[in-house]
Write a protein that holds these residues in place. Structure first.
Motif, short mmCIF file in Angstrom:
data_model
loop_
_atom_site.label_atom_id
_atom_site.label_comp_id
_atom_site.label_asym_id
_atom_site.label_seq_id
_atom_site.Cartn_x
_atom_site.Cartn_y
_atom_site.Cartn_z
N ARG A 7 -3.53 -7.18 3.55
CA ARG A 7 -4.90 -7.23 3.80
C ARG A 7 -5.57 -6.14 4.57
NH1 ARG A 7 -6.20 -12.83 2.24
NH2 ARG A 7 -4.29 -13.89 1.83
N LEU A 8 -4.91 -5.12 4.45
CA LEU A 8 -5.67 -3.78 5.25
C LEU A 8 -5.97 -3.04 3.95
CD1 LEU A 8 -3.24 -2.66 8.31
CD2 LEU A 8 -5.33 -4.27 8.07
N GLY A 47 -6.24 0.70 2.30
CA GLY A 47 -5.36 2.17 2.40
C GLY A 47 -6.04 2.87 3.55
N THR A 48 -7.16 3.12 3.74
CA THR A 48 -7.58 3.68 4.90
C THR A 48 -7.00 3.31 6.08
OG1 THR A 48 -9.42 4.58 3.76
CG2 THR A 48 -9.74 4.71 5.93
N GLU A 49 -7.35 1.72 6.46
CA GLU A 49 -6.69 1.38 7.70
C GLU A 49 -5.29 1.45 7.99
OE1 GLU A 49 -10.29 -2.27 7.99
OE2 GLU A 49 -8.31 -2.76 6.88
N LYS A 76 -7.76 8.60 -4.02
CA LYS A 76 -9.06 8.77 -3.27
C LYS A 76 -9.91 7.57 -3.57
CE LYS A 76 -9.80 13.43 -1.57
NZ LYS A 76 -10.82 14.71 -1.55
N ASP A 77 -9.79 7.25 -4.93
CA ASP A 77 -10.57 6.11 -5.39
C ASP A 77 -10.38 4.93 -4.85
OD1 ASP A 77 -11.91 7.65 -7.16
OD2 ASP A 77 -11.00 7.34 -8.91
N ALA A 133 -8.49 4.36 -1.89
CA ALA A 133 -8.44 4.04 -0.16
C ALA A 133 -9.23 3.01 0.34
CB ALA A 133 -8.31 5.51 0.23
N SER A 134 -10.60 2.92 -0.04
CA SER A 134 -11.07 2.03 0.62
C SER A 134 -11.11 0.58 0.06
CB SER A 134 -12.65 2.29 0.37
OG SER A 134 -12.69 3.56 0.05
N ASP A 135 -9.98 0.20 -0.89
CA ASP A 135 -9.60 -1.14 -1.22
C ASP A 135 -8.60 -1.52 -0.29
OD1 ASP A 135 -11.59 -1.32 -3.23
OD2 ASP A 135 -10.41 0.09 -4.38
N LYS A 193 -3.70 -5.11 -1.06
CA LYS A 193 -3.62 -6.21 -2.10
C LYS A 193 -3.65 -6.07 -3.56
CE LYS A 193 -5.74 -10.63 -1.90
NZ LYS A 193 -6.40 -11.53 -1.11
N SER A 194 -4.77 -5.28 -3.83
CA SER A 194 -5.27 -4.86 -5.13
C SER A 194 -4.68 -3.77 -5.82
CB SER A 194 -6.88 -4.60 -5.13
OG SER A 194 -6.81 -3.38 -4.33
N LYS A 218 -14.35 3.42 -5.26
CA LYS A 218 -15.49 4.39 -4.85
C LYS A 218 -14.73 5.41 -4.26
CE LYS A 218 -18.86 3.44 -2.11
NZ LYS A 218 -19.56 2.62 -1.15
N SER A 219 -14.96 6.62 -5.24
CA SER A 219 -14.00 7.84 -4.48
C SER A 219 -14.52 8.23 -3.19
CB SER A 219 -14.29 8.86 -5.37
OG SER A 219 -13.31 9.76 -5.23
N TYR A 263 -11.19 8.99 9.54
CA TYR A 263 -10.01 9.29 9.79
C TYR A 263 -10.12 9.94 11.09
CZ TYR A 263 -8.06 7.77 5.48
OH TYR A 263 -7.63 6.97 4.29
N ARG A 309 -8.53 -11.99 8.44
CA ARG A 309 -8.66 -11.68 7.00
C ARG A 309 -7.67 -13.03 6.41
NH1 ARG A 309 -8.71 -5.23 6.42
NH2 ARG A 309 -10.46 -4.86 7.92
#
Lengths: 240, 558
Positions: A90-91, A93-95, A125-126, A128-130, A133-134, B297-298, B308, B328
């Protein structure tokens, strides 16, 4: 770089001996491949090296630092990825990467540079913000790799790193491993893919039933018989 | 074995963890007393409610007999049980039919959709007996014994008890199946879990309030029943199956038997409809729901720059990670945080609802009496600590890490820093409880702000030993092996033990305060004394926590 002296580990109160009096030295600038049948003790050995399991006896040193006496010091030198990494689902990728960079205390400019490099290389890069889990299995593997290498550790310890990676990513990782060692660092990895071990490794160790049954360069394992394939050597050594 | 039988056997085995239990006790030689103790604790905590319910049913039966409608308890019980099963069934069915993890293994098996649904339905149905039996058994027994029924009555009631969950569950399943065909609820899975959990919480409080507000004497009930002539047929108009069940049991001979057949026939019919429908639409909705949606979204270089750049120290980074995971994960949110916020709100609302009672009016007036302020303040402090202490955040903190524990073991962070990050999160949860209760005390009870603020500060000081000891429990004996988040937090002994410890601290400090109060000491002195004791307790428990953590984090294997 990695110095293992007579470590042993048993499970179920001593009834199952997973690793039996194992001695192993991995040098600077070396890619070391760790082979063995299922259940031979590969993962147990690796987990002891990185401090996830405590050996019943024996000493493990990472670049001169004893993992039991100074675990924090030793862990700072290691980048480790398990065979199927359970990540914080539940984090995002970026987190996750920021978390790893924080606990390894990587300064802002370096973390940015390395994360961008790896996200680019693994084409993440596509995603990282998801939420993790996915992610697919391979994507989890890649984000775990990125997190493990973010502090640019001297010693990479990878358990079955090629599993789940697409051919391109696997190729890039192998190139990375080579470059890393050429800079005087060390890579220790386990694999079932003998071709990878044959082509990539400077030295190979084969473990069977918790004991190291062979160690050396491919030539040394062949005992001068150049036609002997690693597959044959492996099958011979690990036969009942 | 036929494929369906093999599948059904596997479903039941997995659902009740039969193989896992066997392994646990025969191979791993784990303690047998743990699950037994948990089961006993649940039973004991439910017993008062069951006793109260049975007493209510007895009163209702007595009143019904006087009004010459003794069967009224049956109608009420059947209606009540079916509504409860229907409401919980909606969420339950959604979870097992569409969200369970084993579905991706089941779809490729040579099973028809209706067989997959049939097996899942059986599991849900068996679980629903746990809900329906406590509701139905007391009234069925009371009526049977009270009107001295013969063997046939007991046989008929056996059939009805077995069939009761079918009707509401099939209705729930059909509704969900049609709904899933239209909207992909999977996307709102987490939200639904939170809504369902809150619903259960409110339902629990609602039942409590209902039981408390029911007329106490049977005369009152009787006049109530008389006022509504033909109570049974009144309900029957809105919910016929409850009447069928009632008549099946209360009437003898052919009419009784006819209603039993009608009830069972409708169950079979609905079940058949469900099976037919599952063949038609189940896989379509299921497979459509499997598609994972991602934002795709890239990240641009500037975004990476921004995202970062924030560097924080390891302790804060770990606390941040834990907080995010807590908020969460629906089940953690409900049991960890929702309780400390919703709990006090419900408690205050229950008081306010009865605000017009003469006794309550007197009580409210007393709240403004300055001479009573010390008592009220200490009571408020106790309430703050009780509501903030009743959470599982600290006492399941390490357990919740589960299979990700390898990360904790791998990173170069000391045990002391690890538990410090967990302390921060635990104290934050407690602070939420203290603040919520404090705000309610100011807003609803109109207590002076300054006093409440003082109580809140003392409350936070006392929270330190509470949180530290709860955390100590979990670090000492974490439950790291679990299959669902539910298991990590709800089937974890540390949670209950942590609450007990918090209450123990509350009792010790409460005793000190009461003794000082009786000795006529001023309130400020009492608050200072309580704080000093809490600080000493806090320091001692922190020292214990650090030394245990040092040892346990080293010994723990991943």
């Amino acid at each position: 770089m990695i110095n293992i002296q007579s470590i042993s580990k048993s499970y179920n109160k001593g009834s199952v001996k997973a690793v039996d009096n194992l001695d192993l030295k991995v040098n600077k600038g070396e890619i070391f491949g760790f082979l063995g049948p299922n259940g031979a003790g590969k993962t147990t050995t690796i987990k002891m090296i990185v401090g996830l399991l405590n050996p019943d006896e024996g000493i493990i040193q990472i670049d001169g630092t004893d993992i039991r006496l100074d675990p924090i010091g030793a862990k700072k030198k290691i980048g480790y990825v398990p065979d199927s990494p359970n990540l914080y689902e539940r984090l995002t990728g970026t987190e996750y990467l920021n978390f790893m960079a924080d606990v390894y205390q990587v300064p802002a400019d370096l973390r940015k540079q390395r994360i961008e490099y790896y996200l680019d290389m693994f084409e993440l890069k596509d995603a990282a913000s998801d939420l993790i889990k996915s992610y697919s299995h391979g994507m989890k593997q890649k984000i775990a790799l990125t997190g493990a290498l973010i502090h640019d550790p001297a010693v990479w310890i990878l358990d079955e790193p090629m599993v789940g990676l697409d051919p391109k990513s696997a190729h890039l990782l192998k190139t990375q491993m080579r470059e890393h060692c050429d800079k005087g660092n060390t890579v220790f990895f386990s694999t079932h893919i003998l071709e990878v071990a044959e082509k990539l490794c400077d030295r190979i160790g084969i473990i069977n039933k918790g004991k190291l049954v062979a160690i050396g360069t491919l030539d040394e394992l062949r005992h001068g018989d150049n036609k002997d394939s690693l597959e044959n050597i492996f099958l011979e050594l690990t036969e009942e | 074995m036929k494929p369906f039988n093999a599948y059904l056997k596997m479903q039941l085995n997995v659902n009740y963890g039969i193989s896992a239990l066997k392994y646990r006790f025969t191979r791993e030689k784990k303690k047998v007393w743990e699950p037994i103790l948990i089961g006993a604790a649940i039973l004991i905590s439910l017993l008062p409610l069951l006793v109260l319910y049975t007493a209510l049913m007895l009163a209702l039966f007595a009143a019904g007999t006087m009004a010459k409608q003794p069967e009224i308890i049956l109608t009420i019980a059947f209606m009540f049980s079916q509504i409860v099963i229907l409401i919980f069934g909606l969420f339950y069915v959604m979870g097992t039919f569409y969200f369970s993890k084993d579905l991706e293994n089941l779809v490729p098996l040579p099973l028809k959709p209706y067989e997959v649904i049939g097996g899942k339905f059986a599991v849900v149905m068996i679980n629903e007996y746990l809900t329906s039996m406590p509701i139905l058994l007391p009234p069925v027994i009371i009526f049977g014994v009270g009107t001295s029924q013969g063997l046939l009555y007991w046989l008929k009631s056996l059939v009805l008890l077995a069939a009761v969950p079918v009707l509401p569950l099939t209705v729930a399943a059909i509704l969900i199946m049609l709904l899933m065909r239209v909207v992909n609820l999977r996307r709102y899975k987490d939200l639904l879990a939170v809504v369902g959990g809150l619903l259960a919480l409110f339902a629990g409080v609602g039942i409590n309030m209902f039981v408390q507000n029911v007329p106490k004497s049977s005369e009152e009930i009787q006049s109530y029943i008389n006022a509504q002539s033909g109570f049974v047929s009144l309900i029957g108009n809105r919910f016929p199956p409850a009447v069928w069940a009632t008549k099946a049991l209360s009437e003898n001979g052919l009419p009784g038997f006819g209603h039993l057949v009608l009830f069972v026939a409708v169950c079979i019919l609905l079940f058949g409809l469900l099976m037919w429908l599952s063949n038609l639409v189940f896989y379509k909705a299921l497979l459509a729901g499997q598609e994972v949606s991602r934002k795709k979204k890239s990240l641009t270089s500037e975004q990476i720059d921004k995202q970062y750049k924030k560097v924080s120290n390891p302790v804060l980074a770990m606390a941040g990670r834990e907080w995010k995971l807590l908020v969460r994960t629906p089940i953690y949110l409900l049991n960890g945080l929702a309780g400390v916020v919703v709990g006090p709100i419900l408690l205050f609302t229950m008081f306010m609802v009865r605000g017009s009672d003469p006794e309550m009016v007197v009580l409210f007036n007393k709240l403004n009496d300055p001479s009573l302020m010390p008592y009220i303040l200490l009571g408020g402090l106790a309430l703050m600590l009780f509501t903030s202490g009743m959470n599982l955040v600290a006492s399941t903190s390490l357990s919740r890490e589960g299979q990700t524990i390898w990360i904790t073991k791998m990173i170069p962070v000391s045990a002391r820093q690890q538990v410090n990050s967990k302390l921060i999160v635990g104290l934050l949860a407690s602070a939420l409880g203290v603040i919520t209760t404090g705000v309610l005390m100011v807003v609803m009870l109109k207590l002076p702000l300054l006093w409440v603020l003082g109580a809140a500060v003392v409350g936070m000081i006392v929270s330190v030993p509470m949180v530290a000891l709860s955390l100590l429990l979990d670090v000492f004996h974490p439950k790291l092996v679990w299959n669902s988040e539910q298991e990590a937090i709800k089937q974890n002994m540390n949670g209950a033990l942590g609450m007990l410890l918090s209450i123990l601290i509350l009792i010790i400090l409460g005793a000190v305060a009461v003794i000082m109060l009786l000795a006529g000491l001023p309130i400020v002195l009492i608050l200072v004394a309580v704080s000093v004791i809490a600080v000493i307790l806090g320091i001692l428990s922190l020292l214990a926590l650090y030394s245990v953590a040092e040892k346990k984090y080293r010994e723990m294997e991943a």
